[in-house]
Design a protein around this motif. Structure first.
Motif, PDB file in Angstrom:
ATOM      1  N   GLY A 167       0.795  -1.115  -0.065  1.00  0.00           N
ATOM      2  CA  GLY A 167       0.081   0.133  -0.005  1.00  0.00           C
ATOM      3  C   GLY A 167       0.833   1.274   0.152  1.00  0.00           C
ATOM      4  N   THR A 168       0.220   2.459   0.260  1.00  0.00           N
ATOM      5  CA  THR A 168       0.875   3.611   0.350  1.00  0.00           C
ATOM      6  C   THR A 168       0.765   4.493   1.677  1.00  0.00           C
ATOM      7  OG1 THR A 168       0.419   4.239  -2.091  1.00  0.00           O
ATOM      8  CG2 THR A 168       0.723   6.060  -0.726  1.00  0.00           C
ATOM      9  N   LYS A 169       1.715   4.872   1.994  1.00  0.00           N
ATOM     10  CA  LYS A 169       1.755   5.627   3.632  1.00  0.00           C
ATOM     11  C   LYS A 169       1.941   6.876   3.312  1.00  0.00           C
ATOM     12  CE  LYS A 169       2.330   1.272   5.195  1.00  0.00           C
ATOM     13  NZ  LYS A 169       1.260   0.745   6.101  1.00  0.00           N
ATOM     14  N   THR A 170       1.226   7.797   3.796  1.00  0.00           N
ATOM     15  CA  THR A 170       1.140   9.221   3.516  1.00  0.00           C
ATOM     16  C   THR A 170       1.627   9.895   4.964  1.00  0.00           C
ATOM     17  OG1 THR A 170      -0.627   9.142   2.071  1.00  0.00           O
ATOM     18  CG2 THR A 170      -0.041  11.417   3.178  1.00  0.00           C
ATOM     19  N   PHE A 171       2.775  10.726   4.917  1.00  0.00           N
ATOM     20  CA  PHE A 171       3.220  11.436   6.020  1.00  0.00           C
ATOM     21  C   PHE A 171       2.702  12.713   6.046  1.00  0.00           C
ATOM     22  CE2 PHE A 171       6.374   8.380   4.400  1.00  0.00           C
ATOM     23  CZ  PHE A 171       6.323   7.382   5.376  1.00  0.00           C
ATOM     24  N   SER A 172       2.261  13.180   7.112  1.00  0.00           N
ATOM     25  CA  SER A 172       1.725  14.731   7.519  1.00  0.00           C
ATOM     26  C   SER A 172       2.746  15.382   8.494  1.00  0.00           C
ATOM     27  CB  SER A 172       0.378  14.795   8.175  1.00  0.00           C
ATOM     28  OG  SER A 172      -0.608  14.347   7.196  1.00  0.00           O
TER      29      SER A 172
ATOM     30  N   VAL B 149       4.228  -2.949  -5.987  1.00  0.00           N
ATOM     31  CA  VAL B 149       3.928  -4.122  -6.117  1.00  0.00           C
ATOM     32  C   VAL B 149       3.604  -4.725  -7.425  1.00  0.00           C
ATOM     33  CG1 VAL B 149       2.056  -6.125  -5.520  1.00  0.00           C
ATOM     34  CG2 VAL B 149       2.866  -4.550  -3.769  1.00  0.00           C
ATOM     35  N   ALA B 150       4.429  -5.693  -7.979  1.00  0.00           N
ATOM     36  CA  ALA B 150       3.898  -6.287  -9.448  1.00  0.00           C
ATOM     37  C   ALA B 150       2.844  -7.091  -9.341  1.00  0.00           C
ATOM     38  CB  ALA B 150       5.222  -6.962 -10.060  1.00  0.00           C
ATOM     39  N   THR B 151       1.894  -7.142 -10.037  1.00  0.00           N
ATOM     40  CA  THR B 151       0.681  -7.993 -10.149  1.00  0.00           C
ATOM     41  C   THR B 151       0.798  -8.480 -11.530  1.00  0.00           C
ATOM     42  OG1 THR B 151      -0.522  -6.367  -8.881  1.00  0.00           O
ATOM     43  CG2 THR B 151      -1.777  -8.152  -9.832  1.00  0.00           C
ATOM     44  N   PRO B 152       1.077 -10.054 -11.508  1.00  0.00           N
ATOM     45  CA  PRO B 152       1.090 -10.568 -12.837  1.00  0.00           C
ATOM     46  C   PRO B 152      -0.243 -10.879 -13.206  1.00  0.00           C
ATOM     47  CG  PRO B 152       1.638 -12.138 -10.972  1.00  0.00           C
ATOM     48  CD  PRO B 152       1.492 -10.645 -10.345  1.00  0.00           C
TER      49      PRO B 152
ATOM     50  N   THR C 207       2.968  -1.015  -9.538  1.00  0.00           N
ATOM     51  CA  THR C 207       2.601   0.391  -8.745  1.00  0.00           C
ATOM     52  C   THR C 207       2.980   1.442  -9.603  1.00  0.00           C
ATOM     53  OG1 THR C 207       2.516  -0.550  -6.569  1.00  0.00           O
ATOM     54  CG2 THR C 207       2.800   2.023  -6.832  1.00  0.00           C
ATOM     55  N   ALA C 208       2.471   2.488  -9.691  1.00  0.00           N
ATOM     56  CA  ALA C 208       2.852   3.619 -10.448  1.00  0.00           C
ATOM     57  C   ALA C 208       4.327   4.129 -10.383  1.00  0.00           C
ATOM     58  CB  ALA C 208       1.918   4.794 -10.567  1.00  0.00           C
ATOM     59  N   GLY C 209       5.225   4.243 -10.988  1.00  0.00           N
ATOM     60  CA  GLY C 209       6.660   4.547 -10.903  1.00  0.00           C
ATOM     61  C   GLY C 209       7.494   3.445 -10.897  1.00  0.00           C
ATOM     62  N   ALA C 210       7.001   2.333 -10.770  1.00  0.00           N
ATOM     63  CA  ALA C 210       7.992   1.021 -10.558  1.00  0.00           C
ATOM     64  C   ALA C 210       8.097   0.522 -11.697  1.00  0.00           C
ATOM     65  CB  ALA C 210       7.134   0.082  -9.537  1.00  0.00           C
ATOM     66  N   THR C 211       9.584  -0.032 -11.651  1.00  0.00           N
ATOM     67  CA  THR C 211       9.915  -0.825 -12.767  1.00  0.00           C
ATOM     68  C   THR C 211       9.730  -2.268 -12.548  1.00  0.00           C
ATOM     69  OG1 THR C 211      11.526   0.836 -13.510  1.00  0.00           O
ATOM     70  CG2 THR C 211      11.944  -1.316 -14.496  1.00  0.00           C
ATOM     71  N   ILE C 212       9.137  -3.085 -13.614  1.00  0.00           N
ATOM     72  CA  ILE C 212       8.936  -4.592 -13.467  1.00  0.00           C
ATOM     73  C   ILE C 212      10.197  -5.221 -14.080  1.00  0.00           C
ATOM     74  CG2 ILE C 212       7.555  -6.495 -14.293  1.00  0.00           C
ATOM     75  CD1 ILE C 212       5.098  -4.406 -14.350  1.00  0.00           C
ATOM     76  N   SER C 213      10.549  -6.167 -12.907  1.00  0.00           N
ATOM     77  CA  SER C 213      11.737  -6.896 -13.480  1.00  0.00           C
ATOM     78  C   SER C 213      11.606  -8.430 -13.677  1.00  0.00           C
ATOM     79  CB  SER C 213      12.946  -6.875 -12.681  1.00  0.00           C
ATOM     80  OG  SER C 213      13.181  -5.477 -12.888  1.00  0.00           O
ATOM     81  N   TRP C 214      11.763  -9.489 -14.362  1.00  0.00           N
ATOM     82  CA  TRP C 214      11.424 -10.731 -14.363  1.00  0.00           C
ATOM     83  C   TRP C 214      12.882 -11.467 -13.994  1.00  0.00           C
ATOM     84  CZ3 TRP C 214       6.370 -11.850 -15.409  1.00  0.00           C
ATOM     85  CH2 TRP C 214       5.777 -10.856 -16.039  1.00  0.00           C
ATOM     86  N   TYR C 215      12.447 -12.468 -13.271  1.00  0.00           N
ATOM     87  CA  TYR C 215      13.795 -13.454 -12.634  1.00  0.00           C
ATOM     88  C   TYR C 215      13.508 -14.824 -12.981  1.00  0.00           C
ATOM     89  CZ  TYR C 215      14.860  -9.116 -10.406  1.00  0.00           C
ATOM     90  OH  TYR C 215      15.353  -7.813  -9.844  1.00  0.00           O
ATOM     91  N   ASP C 216      14.664 -15.567 -12.662  1.00  0.00           N
ATOM     92  CA  ASP C 216      14.475 -16.906 -12.757  1.00  0.00           C
ATOM     93  C   ASP C 216      14.731 -17.618 -11.309  1.00  0.00           C
ATOM     94  OD1 ASP C 216      17.326 -16.512 -12.007  1.00  0.00           O
ATOM     95  OD2 ASP C 216      17.991 -17.491 -14.005  1.00  0.00           O
ATOM     96  N   ALA C 217      14.244 -16.900 -10.325  1.00  0.00           N
ATOM     97  CA  ALA C 217      14.661 -17.279  -8.980  1.00  0.00           C
ATOM     98  C   ALA C 217      13.627 -16.829  -7.971  1.00  0.00           C
ATOM     99  CB  ALA C 217      16.172 -17.543  -8.372  1.00  0.00           C
ATOM    100  N   ALA C 218      13.158 -17.112  -7.047  1.00  0.00           N
ATOM    101  CA  ALA C 218      12.304 -16.537  -5.999  1.00  0.00           C
ATOM    102  C   ALA C 218      13.054 -15.680  -5.105  1.00  0.00           C
ATOM    103  CB  ALA C 218      11.679 -17.550  -5.102  1.00  0.00           C
ATOM    104  N   VAL C 219      14.328 -15.808  -4.851  1.00  0.00           N
ATOM    105  CA  VAL C 219      15.303 -14.824  -4.178  1.00  0.00           C
ATOM    106  C   VAL C 219      16.607 -14.793  -5.052  1.00  0.00           C
ATOM    107  CG1 VAL C 219      16.685 -14.568  -2.028  1.00  0.00           C
ATOM    108  CG2 VAL C 219      14.243 -15.724  -2.028  1.00  0.00           C
ATOM    109  N   GLY C 220      16.848 -13.467  -5.184  1.00  0.00           N
ATOM    110  CA  GLY C 220      18.330 -13.356  -5.945  1.00  0.00           C
ATOM    111  C   GLY C 220      17.826 -13.810  -7.453  1.00  0.00           C
ATOM    112  N   GLY C 221      18.941 -14.471  -7.966  1.00  0.00           N
ATOM    113  CA  GLY C 221      18.815 -15.241  -9.167  1.00  0.00           C
ATOM    114  C   GLY C 221      19.126 -13.989 -10.350  1.00  0.00           C
ATOM    115  N   ASN C 222      19.084 -14.341 -11.552  1.00  0.00           N
ATOM    116  CA  ASN C 222      19.215 -13.541 -12.882  1.00  0.00           C
ATOM    117  C   ASN C 222      18.080 -12.756 -13.429  1.00  0.00           C
ATOM    118  OD1 ASN C 222      21.938 -14.585 -13.046  1.00  0.00           O
ATOM    119  ND2 ASN C 222      20.841 -16.435 -13.922  1.00  0.00           N
ATOM    120  N   VAL C 223      18.421 -11.335 -13.777  1.00  0.00           N
ATOM    121  CA  VAL C 223      17.240 -10.918 -14.517  1.00  0.00           C
ATOM    122  C   VAL C 223      17.204 -11.018 -15.784  1.00  0.00           C
ATOM    123  CG1 VAL C 223      16.471  -8.029 -15.103  1.00  0.00           C
ATOM    124  CG2 VAL C 223      17.729  -8.627 -13.095  1.00  0.00           C
ATOM    125  N   LEU C 224      15.908 -11.568 -16.163  1.00  0.00           N
ATOM    126  CA  LEU C 224      15.864 -12.101 -17.535  1.00  0.00           C
ATOM    127  C   LEU C 224      15.162 -10.859 -18.477  1.00  0.00           C
ATOM    128  CD1 LEU C 224      13.952 -15.432 -16.418  1.00  0.00           C
ATOM    129  CD2 LEU C 224      16.182 -15.069 -17.027  1.00  0.00           C
TER     130      LEU C 224
END
Length: 720
Positions: free
Chosen positions: A165-170, A337-340, A360-377
């Motif tokens: 989600g989004t957190k707004t700080f006042s 958050v990426a929503t496939p 989420t707006a402004g985010a860059t989506i990346s695809w990987y071959d592993a759940a943790v770490g791994g290579n950017v495909l």
């Protein structure tokens, strides 16, 4: 009316306390130079009066820093922060930073990242309100410059990998809570036991940096969370149904007179009792946190009771002619958050797949071959795999590995040719047959044609419906939509079993009988152990024989032969009544038959119109086991005679009387006069008495056979 931005989910409020006047009831608010008491006139010294008359411009707070944040990390809440202030004011008591929307209690936290670099400030974190206070460690004013530097080093953290989600700080100067979605300020004023009407008057008498106060009106979930849940309101708000029972309206501030469209009543509320006409935020621990109850003007009068008023909530902003203050600013962080999209359809054996995802707006989506770490495909909203031959899992995130999601490219294997359990099955006569087939993978579907058609059954073992002719079924192997087109044929041949007929045969006493299976050229098995077509038995009972056809049919039919032992009949007596004769046996059974001429036999032992004279009764067993005979005499008394010498009925005589030598017949006229007497020497009467013809008339007779039998009586007619 309020301007509400429903797209702002989370807000963090910073509040800086400055010189400000308040008018409240049953409480005292102490600022830097002014003290205001409820129901009192303003009391101040000359210095205070001079400060009131000194025109101080409210400070202007500016903040930037809309950023992306990955959970379990820390991030500064601003990328830049400034306070522009009147030269006459170099500092203030405190600054407040609040997570005003999207706050996750127990997880979200604000803190000063390097306290040692800020010796002139101290911080205090209120986990309930989601609020960080920055003040002087000595209680004195904090220079604006020190506050600006401290705010720039305030960081946010959340230790949960699943945060979203989004957190707004006042960031606010003043101790009121600032909500960016409304640009209003909210202050809870403690006042034990204050009535709703007094709270309304006190709220409307107060101001905040020139903004006129009023009992809070709550129009959105953001407001309800900030005022009721985070700020622990526990006091009066500006709602009432005093005008019309059950019709709740806002009666304060710019919304005065409007029907409530957003409500947050506690369970079972409002109960709309006659005097409970005023809205109140519940005390923590009562019902749903931050929800509302309806109370009377005084609420509970019992000290310490959960429904005793504890104060009221004042809202500032939105009144006609007012301009928004700039004593507050806001920033926000968004957890990317990426929503496939849905996984692509499976393929058979090999293929490529194209995945899609949004972020989420402004985010860059990346695809990987592993759940943790791994290579950017790859990066971007789509990713196309190379040709793959097995099911493969890929992963996508929008910059936060903790939020990485899995997607699956499913490759299904086409099965090998199906294998039939047997190529040919057989069945003796119509019936169901269980046939089988197997595959190296997947399932077996059964069809009635070698190609096309609709599956009639799924499974490796198929029990057919009843079939009466040779039939072929076809097994097809399929694995998750991957079908091997080569179907395996399974033949079913229907053989005709030997045709046998059950029998019932008779066995004569003390004899034997030959039982016959009735079909030649087969294999036989009798229940007495015989293996030939026929078998000889000497006892009654039930015998069976299994008749099996030669290979390859090998069909067996069972014949049942019931052997009944029959006795030879014995005649006990024959009862004769006129021309009716009844043959009685010593033992009656259904397999005996009867005759009185030795030619025509019948099941009934009763015979009618038996000729007069000596007769023979016959009784025999129907299948030829033997029989018995016995003679009997039928006496026939003519009903009339005509003694006119025409050779027809000229004499009256008793037929059969000749079989009884001792028999005597006496004849009488109608008056009882003896007119004739017959015996063995004279067997007939010519209608005369002493050679004189007697007149036509009825005459009576009495036949006495012997002393052992009754006298037979009757009458007849003499016709002339």
């Amino acid at each position: 009316m309020k301007t509400i931005n429903y797209l702002k989910i989370t807000t963090i409020a910073f509040a800086l306390s400055l010189t400000q006047s308040y008018a409240v009831e049953k409480t005292t608010i102490k600022n830097k130079n002014i003290i205001v008491n409820s129901n009192d006139t303003l009391k101040s010294n000359k210095k205070q009066h001079s400060r009131l008359n000194f025109a101080i411009t409210p400070p202007v707070v500016k903040a930037t820093g809309d950023q992306l944040y990955c959970p379990q990390n820390t991030i500064k809440i601003v990328t830049d922060f400034t306070i522009t202030h009147d030269p006459a004011e170099t500092g203030t008591k405190a600054v407040y930073i609040q997570i005003s929307s999207g706050y996750s209690s127990g997880f979200d936290q604000l803190m000063l990242s390097n306290p040692a670099s800020h010796p002139n400030v101290t911080t205090s974190w209120d986990a309930t309100a989601g609020k960080l206070s920055i003040t002087s460690p000595t209680g004195a004013d904090v220079l604006y410059a020190d506050l600006v530097n401290a705010v720039k080093d305030v960081v946010f953290t959340n230790p949960s990998a699943s945060a979203s989600g989004t957190k707004t700080f006042s960031i606010t100067i003043g101790n009121a809570n600032y909500l960016p979605s409304t640009q209003h300020f909210y202050l809870f004023v403690p006042s034990i036991g204050i009535t709703w009407t007094s709270a309304k008057a006190a709220a409307e008498a107060s101001t905040y940096y020139g903004l006129k106060g009023y009992l809070a009106t709550i129009l959105s979930q953001d407001e309800a969370q900030l005022i009721g849940e985070q700020a622990s309101g526990t006091g009066w708000i500006g709602g009432s149904d005093a005008e019309t029972e059950g019709v709740w309206k806002w009666v304060t501030g710019p919304e005065a007179g409007t029907v409530m469209t957003y409500t947050f009543w506690n369970s079972g509320e409002p109960n709309n009792l006659g005097d409970e006409d005023y809205a109140h935020i519940t005390q923590p621990g009562v019902g749903i946190r931050g929800s509302w109850n309806d109370l009377s003007n005084t609420g509970s009068l019992t000290p310490g009771d959960a429904y005793q008023p504890k104060g009221y909530v004042v809202e500032y902003g939105g009144m006609p002619g007012e301009s928004p203050l700039e004593i507050a600013a806001s920033t926000k962080i968004t957890i990317p958050v990426a929503t496939p999209g849905a996984n692509p359809n499976p393929v058979c054996d090999s293929g490529t797949f194209t995945f899609t995802a949004t972020a989420t707006a402004g985010a860059t989506i990346s695809w990987y071959d592993a759940a943790v770490g791994g290579n950017v495909l790859g990066t971007g909203n789509t990713y196309t795999t190379p040709t793959i031959t097995s099911t493969t899992t890929y992963y996508v995130d929008a910059g936060c590995a903790s939020n990485r999601k899995s997607v699956t490219a499913t490759v299904n294997t086409t099965p090998a040719n199906p294998i039939a359990g047997q190529s040919t099955y057989s069945n003796c006569g119509p019936g169901s047959v269980t046939i089988t087939a197997s595959s190296n993978i997947g399932i077996i579907n059964w069809f009635t044609a070698s190609s096309g058609g609709t599956s009639i059954f799924t499974g490796t073992s198929f029990t057919t419906p009843t079939i009466s002719t040779n039939t072929t079924y076809y097994a097809e192997a399929s694995n998750s939509g991957c079908v091997n087109p080569n179907r395996a044929a399974v033949n079913i041949e229907i053989y005709t079993p030997p045709v046998v007929n059950d029998e019932t045969v008779a066995l004569c006493q003390n004899q034997t009988v030959t039982l016959d299976a009735g079909v030649s050229g087969m294999r036989y098995l009798w229940s007495n152990g015989a293996t030939t077509q026929t078998t000889v038995v000497s006892q009654g009972g039930t015998y069976t024989v299994d008749v099996t056809s030669p290979s390859p049919e090998n069909c067996t039919s069972r014949k049942t032969v019931v052997v009944e032992e029959h006795e030879v009949p014995e005649i006990d007596r024959i009862d004769v009544n006129g021309t009716r004769a009844i043959i009685y046996l010593k033992k009656e059974t259904s397999y005996f038959e009867f005759s009185v001429d030795g030619v025509n036999f019948q099941d009934s032992n009763v015979f009618y119109e038996v000729p007069g004279g000596l007769q023979t009764a016959y009784a025999r067993e129907k299948s030829g086991c033997g029989g018995d005979t016995q003679n009997f005499v039928v006496l026939v008394f003519p009903p009339f005679f005509t003694p006119n010498n025409d050779s027809y009925n000229d004499l009256w005589e008793v037929t059969g009387m000749e079989n009884y030598p001792q028999a005597e017949v006496t004849i009488f006229d109608r008056y009882g006069k003896l007119v004739a007497q017959l015996n063995a020497s004279k067997m007939s009467w010519d209608g005369t008495f002493e050679k004189t013809p007697l007149p036509a008339s009825d005459y009576w007779y009495a036949l006495k056979i012997d002393n052992t039998k009754p006298v037979l009586r009757g009458h007849f007619t003499l016709k002339r």
